[in-house]
Write an enzyme that holds these catalytic residues in place. Structure first.
Site, mmCIF file in Angstrom:
data_model
loop_
_atom_site.group_PDB
_atom_site.id
_atom_site.type_symbol
_atom_site.label_atom_id
_atom_site.label_comp_id
_atom_site.label_asym_id
_atom_site.label_seq_id
_atom_site.Cartn_x
_atom_site.Cartn_y
_atom_site.Cartn_z
ATOM 1 N N ILE A 187 34.358 0.702 -33.508
ATOM 2 C CA ILE A 187 35.737 1.208 -33.504
ATOM 3 C C ILE A 187 36.438 0.816 -34.812
ATOM 4 O O ILE A 187 37.112 1.638 -35.447
ATOM 5 C CB ILE A 187 36.511 0.690 -32.271
ATOM 6 C CG1 ILE A 187 35.882 1.261 -30.988
ATOM 7 C CG2 ILE A 187 37.985 1.077 -32.339
ATOM 8 C CD1 ILE A 187 36.510 0.772 -29.690
ATOM 9 N N GLY A 188 36.241 -0.414 -35.248
ATOM 10 C CA GLY A 188 36.864 -0.885 -36.491
ATOM 11 C C GLY A 188 36.384 -0.098 -37.700
ATOM 12 O O GLY A 188 37.184 0.290 -38.562
ATOM 13 N N ILE A 189 35.086 0.160 -37.747
ATOM 14 C CA ILE A 189 34.541 0.879 -38.913
ATOM 15 C C ILE A 189 34.958 2.349 -38.879
ATOM 16 O O ILE A 189 35.375 2.916 -39.899
ATOM 17 C CB ILE A 189 32.994 0.732 -38.969
ATOM 18 C CG1 ILE A 189 32.621 -0.732 -39.228
ATOM 19 C CG2 ILE A 189 32.382 1.651 -40.020
ATOM 20 C CD1 ILE A 189 33.162 -1.329 -40.522
ATOM 21 N N THR A 271 40.201 -5.055 -33.630
ATOM 22 C CA THR A 271 39.175 -4.358 -32.822
ATOM 23 C C THR A 271 38.009 -5.327 -32.610
ATOM 24 O O THR A 271 36.953 -5.185 -33.224
ATOM 25 C CB THR A 271 38.662 -3.077 -33.530
ATOM 26 O OG1 THR A 271 38.138 -3.449 -34.820
ATOM 27 C CG2 THR A 271 39.743 -2.050 -33.718
ATOM 28 N N GLY A 273 36.688 -6.051 -29.592
ATOM 29 C CA GLY A 273 36.020 -5.811 -28.317
ATOM 30 C C GLY A 273 37.010 -5.400 -27.243
ATOM 31 O O GLY A 273 38.217 -5.307 -27.498
ATOM 32 N N ALA A 322 31.482 6.373 -23.033
ATOM 33 C CA ALA A 322 31.954 7.392 -22.095
ATOM 34 C C ALA A 322 30.804 8.069 -21.347
ATOM 35 O O ALA A 322 30.880 8.276 -20.130
ATOM 36 C CB ALA A 322 32.765 8.435 -22.853
ATOM 37 N N HIS A 446 14.649 27.233 -38.981
ATOM 38 C CA HIS A 446 14.815 26.910 -40.394
ATOM 39 C C HIS A 446 15.945 27.750 -40.978
ATOM 40 O O HIS A 446 16.075 28.921 -40.625
ATOM 41 C CB HIS A 446 13.516 27.210 -41.144
ATOM 42 C CG HIS A 446 13.629 26.999 -42.611
ATOM 43 N ND1 HIS A 446 13.653 25.739 -43.173
ATOM 44 C CD2 HIS A 446 13.747 27.882 -43.645
ATOM 45 C CE1 HIS A 446 13.775 25.858 -44.486
ATOM 46 N NE2 HIS A 446 13.835 27.147 -44.804
HETATM 47 C C1 LIG Z 1 39.081 4.037 -30.220
HETATM 48 C C2 LIG Z 1 37.944 4.257 -29.251
HETATM 49 C C3 LIG Z 1 36.937 5.143 -29.579
HETATM 50 C C4 LIG Z 1 35.900 5.364 -28.694
HETATM 51 N N1 LIG Z 1 34.929 6.252 -29.051
HETATM 52 C C5 LIG Z 1 33.908 6.480 -28.206
HETATM 53 C C6 LIG Z 1 32.899 7.431 -28.531
HETATM 54 O O1 LIG Z 1 32.943 8.058 -29.591
HETATM 55 N N2 LIG Z 1 31.915 7.652 -27.630
HETATM 56 C C7 LIG Z 1 31.848 6.972 -26.439
HETATM 57 O O2 LIG Z 1 30.930 7.211 -25.661
HETATM 58 N N3 LIG Z 1 32.782 6.052 -26.113
HETATM 59 C C8 LIG Z 1 33.802 5.800 -26.959
HETATM 60 N N4 LIG Z 1 34.769 4.902 -26.608
HETATM 61 C C9 LIG Z 1 34.619 4.160 -25.336
HETATM 62 C C10 LIG Z 1 35.043 5.020 -24.155
HETATM 63 O O3 LIG Z 1 36.367 5.457 -24.339
HETATM 64 C C11 LIG Z 1 34.925 4.227 -22.863
HETATM 65 O O4 LIG Z 1 33.635 3.707 -22.745
HETATM 66 C C12 LIG Z 1 35.208 5.113 -21.662
HETATM 67 O O5 LIG Z 1 36.512 5.641 -21.719
HETATM 68 C C13 LIG Z 1 35.040 4.324 -20.360
HETATM 69 O O6 LIG Z 1 35.273 5.167 -19.296
HETATM 70 P P1 LIG Z 1 35.748 4.615 -17.878
HETATM 71 O O7 LIG Z 1 35.822 5.805 -16.997
HETATM 72 O O8 LIG Z 1 34.898 3.469 -17.493
HETATM 73 O O9 LIG Z 1 37.208 4.019 -18.098
HETATM 74 P P2 LIG Z 1 38.512 4.480 -18.868
HETATM 75 O O10 LIG Z 1 38.292 5.640 -19.733
HETATM 76 O O11 LIG Z 1 39.029 3.222 -19.492
HETATM 77 O O12 LIG Z 1 39.469 4.935 -17.686
HETATM 78 C C14 LIG Z 1 39.937 4.034 -16.735
HETATM 79 C C15 LIG Z 1 41.166 4.597 -16.092
HETATM 80 O O13 LIG Z 1 41.522 3.755 -14.988
HETATM 81 C C16 LIG Z 1 42.926 3.664 -14.900
HETATM 82 N N5 LIG Z 1 43.274 2.439 -14.174
HETATM 83 C C17 LIG Z 1 43.035 1.155 -14.530
HETATM 84 N N6 LIG Z 1 43.471 0.313 -13.569
HETATM 85 C C18 LIG Z 1 43.991 1.074 -12.581
HETATM 86 C C19 LIG Z 1 44.590 0.799 -11.334
HETATM 87 N N7 LIG Z 1 44.710 -0.447 -10.863
HETATM 88 N N8 LIG Z 1 45.038 1.834 -10.582
HETATM 89 C C20 LIG Z 1 44.908 3.123 -11.017
HETATM 90 N N9 LIG Z 1 44.338 3.434 -12.193
HETATM 91 C C21 LIG Z 1 43.878 2.429 -12.973
HETATM 92 C C22 LIG Z 1 43.390 3.662 -16.350
HETATM 93 O O14 LIG Z 1 44.724 4.133 -16.450
HETATM 94 C C23 LIG Z 1 42.390 4.616 -17.007
HETATM 95 O O15 LIG Z 1 42.889 5.925 -17.092
HETATM 96 C C24 LIG Z 1 35.853 4.669 -27.460
HETATM 97 C C25 LIG Z 1 36.879 3.776 -27.122
HETATM 98 C C26 LIG Z 1 37.908 3.562 -28.007
HETATM 99 C C27 LIG Z 1 38.987 2.601 -27.622
#
Ligand SMILES: Cc1cc2nc3c(=O)[nH]c(=O)nc-3n(C[C@H](O)[C@H](O)[C@H](O)COP(=O)(O)OP(=O)(O)OC[C@H]3O[C@@H](n4cnc5c(N)ncnc54)[C@H](O)[C@@H]3O)c2cc1C
Length: 468
Positions: A187-189, A271, A273, A322, A446
């Site tokens: 993320i930092g890079i 950034t 972690g 994701a 190709h």
């Molecule tokens: C800057 C950045 C760039 C990234 N780029 C990539 C990439 O290029 N490719 C990739 O694969 N991953 C990337 N990631 C990582 C990716 O975004 C996460 O791994 C992914 O979003 C995780 O999905 P998730 O469904 O576990 O949780 P999240 O996407 O974090 O969703 C969790 C949801 O739960 C909700 N929530 C939390 N607690 C509660 C509660 N108590 N009640 C109701 N709702 C709640 C939150 O509001 C949130 O909407 C990136 C992350 C960042 C920060």
């Protein structure tokens, strides 16, 4: 829906509408379950609102800006190329709006009910959901927790004012003149290099001896070289100690080789972690087993120690990505529906959208060697690929790692343009148990970058056509 003390009942409750939760909700609904998905925020989670998608929008805009300024080599003279950063943000925000709208339509089409609200567990099959209106209680037969993660905050660098996380960095209204990035992970890079292309003077402070840990050094070398090209100063073995802020700038004191130094910037982007969102939601009171790091313990079917509660995505072990969250979401939904589903992590591609991109799947050369595996490696350079040259993108290589005896593909590692897309073929190859011969004998169109995987397989087999 009924409100107040009245308890509503639902078959599957999904907590969180990120790429883990929303995919799980849709899959469960496809399998005939009545599903309620609750998120305290907008659908799409971190990925769509403040992660993958917005960062890639900015990365692409920065790339276009840079390419436009340097396209004279192709005879395209773009004079007085300008950056309208407000428009860049508008471009990004429109994509987010379209994508979140898309998820809402998918929910509607699949009959998933969505509710905005914060979930708190009050029992093994009951939660309270609080939102602006009031509180609701929901009883569920099954629950999938997908609450994701948030940026780790360093004690000496508390978020606010001039110390920001990736969330604020993605929504800056102007390009900072100077930016310090603490943490040289992906993320930092990605963000550091992007702002450097937009014109920021970027300094990266990385605590360990190299940036982008997790990728082999030969893959990161090209990125390091390109960071220099954009005047990004990468200081490794550097521990950030403290920050002193004024209204306009922030000075970071850091220690490198036992010496204290300082760097001043408009913003410090931290950034270092992400931490799982498993606190403050009553999971401890219902006795869900967690690791010391706050990750929820699950089995291969994404089931927690409480049999009707599942957990997926960033809150369980494995890379915080994701596509890994979505994959687990499908598994959890299918298990709930009685299908014989289970996770298998042999093929989880990872990509850093740096310049050039790095993409990797399966075993790396160093991992294979550590495991004592006898391997053969085929490497093919972008410079020898016609399409790469026509794209003015001849830096990089494709590397395939295969079992020495059986030629079974064990891993693939690509650094160079479009490696994020090229890696999909290699992921499929490993998933399907393909051998080098299978890849070498597949006719690749190709001229394409995709030909390089075929060529790398031929190199490993000792019969390359386009390299010596
Ligand atoms: C800057 C950045 C760039 C990234 N780029 C990539 C990439 O290029 N490719 C990739 O694969 N991953 C990337 N990631 C990582 C990716 O975004 C996460 O791994 C992914 O979003 C995780 O999905 P998730 O469904 O576990 O949780 P999240 O996407 O974090 O969703 C969790 C949801 O739960 C909700 N929530 C939390 N607690 C509660 C509660 N108590 N009640 C109701 N709702 C709640 C939150 O509001 C949130 O909407 C990136 C992350 C960042 C920060």
């Amino acid at each position: 829906m009924v409100v107040g003390d009245f308890v509503n009942e639902v078959d599957v409750l999904v907590v969180g509408a990120g790429p883990g939760g929303y995919v799980a909700a849709i899959r469960a609904a496809q399998l005939g379950k009545s599903v309620l998905c609750v998120d305290k925020d907008e659908v799409g989670g971190v990925c769509l609102n403040r992660g993958c998608i917005p960062s890639k929008a900015l990365i692409t805009a920065a790339h276009q800006y840079e390419a436009a300024k340097n396209s004279d080599v192709m005879g395209v003279i773009a004079e007085s190329v300008k950056l309208d950063f407000a428009k860049v943000q508008e471009f990004k925000n429109n994509i987010i709006a379209k994508q979140t709208g898309g998820i809402r339509s998918l929910f509607k089409g699949n009959k998933v009910e969505f509710m905005k609200g914060e979930v708190f567990f009050i029992g093994e099959n009951i939660v309270s959901v609080s939102n602006e209106d009031e509180g609701h209680r929901y009883k569920f037969n099954h629950c999938i927790i997908a609450t994701g993660s948030r940026p780790i905050e360093l004690k000496t660098f508390p978020f606010g004012r001039r110390i920001i996380s990736s969330t604020e960095a993605l929504s800056l209204t102007e390009v900072p003149k100077r930016l310090v990035v603490i943490g040289g992970g992906y993320i930092g890079i990605e963000l550091g290099q992007t702002f450097a292309k937009f014109g920021s003077k970027v300094t990266v402070l990385e605590g360990s001896s190299s940036i982008l840990p997790g990728f082999d050094a030969d893959l990161t070398r090209l990125v390091t070289r390109n960071l220099k090209k954009y005047d990004v100063e990468v200081i490794t073995d550097a521990m950030a100690d403290k920050a002193d802020q004024t209204d306009d700038e922030v000075t970071v004191t850091y220690t490198v080789n036992g010496e204290q130094k300082q760097v001043t910037a408009d913003y410090v982007l931290v950034t270092v972690g992400r931490r799982p969102n498993t606190d403050n939601m009553g999971l401890d009171t219902i006795g869900i087993k967690m690791t010391e790091r706050g990750l929820i313990e699950v089995d291969k079917q994404c089931r927690t120690n409480i049999p009707n509660i599942y957990a997926i995505g960033d809150i369980v072990a494995g890379p915080a990505l994701a596509h890994k969250a979505s994959y687990e979401g499908k598994v959890a939904a299918e298990v709930i529906a009685g299908l014989p589903s289970a996770v298998d992590y042999k093929v989880v591609p990872s990509v850093c959208f740096s310049d050039p991109e790095i993409a990797s799947v399966g075993l790396s050369e160093s991992e294979a060697k550590k495991q004592g595996k006898a391997i053969k490696v085929g490497k093919f350079m972008y410079g020898a690929n016609g399409r790469a040259q026509t794209m003015n993108a001849s830096d990089g290589f494709v590397k395939i790692v295969a079992d020495k005896e059986t030629d079974l593909v064990l891993g693939a590692h690509i650094v160079g343009a479009e490696s994020s897309n090229l890696i999909a073929e290699m992921a499929l190859a490993i998933e399907m148990g393909a051998t080098l011969e299978d890849i070498a004998l597949t006719i690749h169109a190709h001229p394409t970058l995709g030909e390089m995987t075929m060529e790398a397989a031929e190199v490993a087999l000792g019969r390359p056509i386009h390299s010596l």
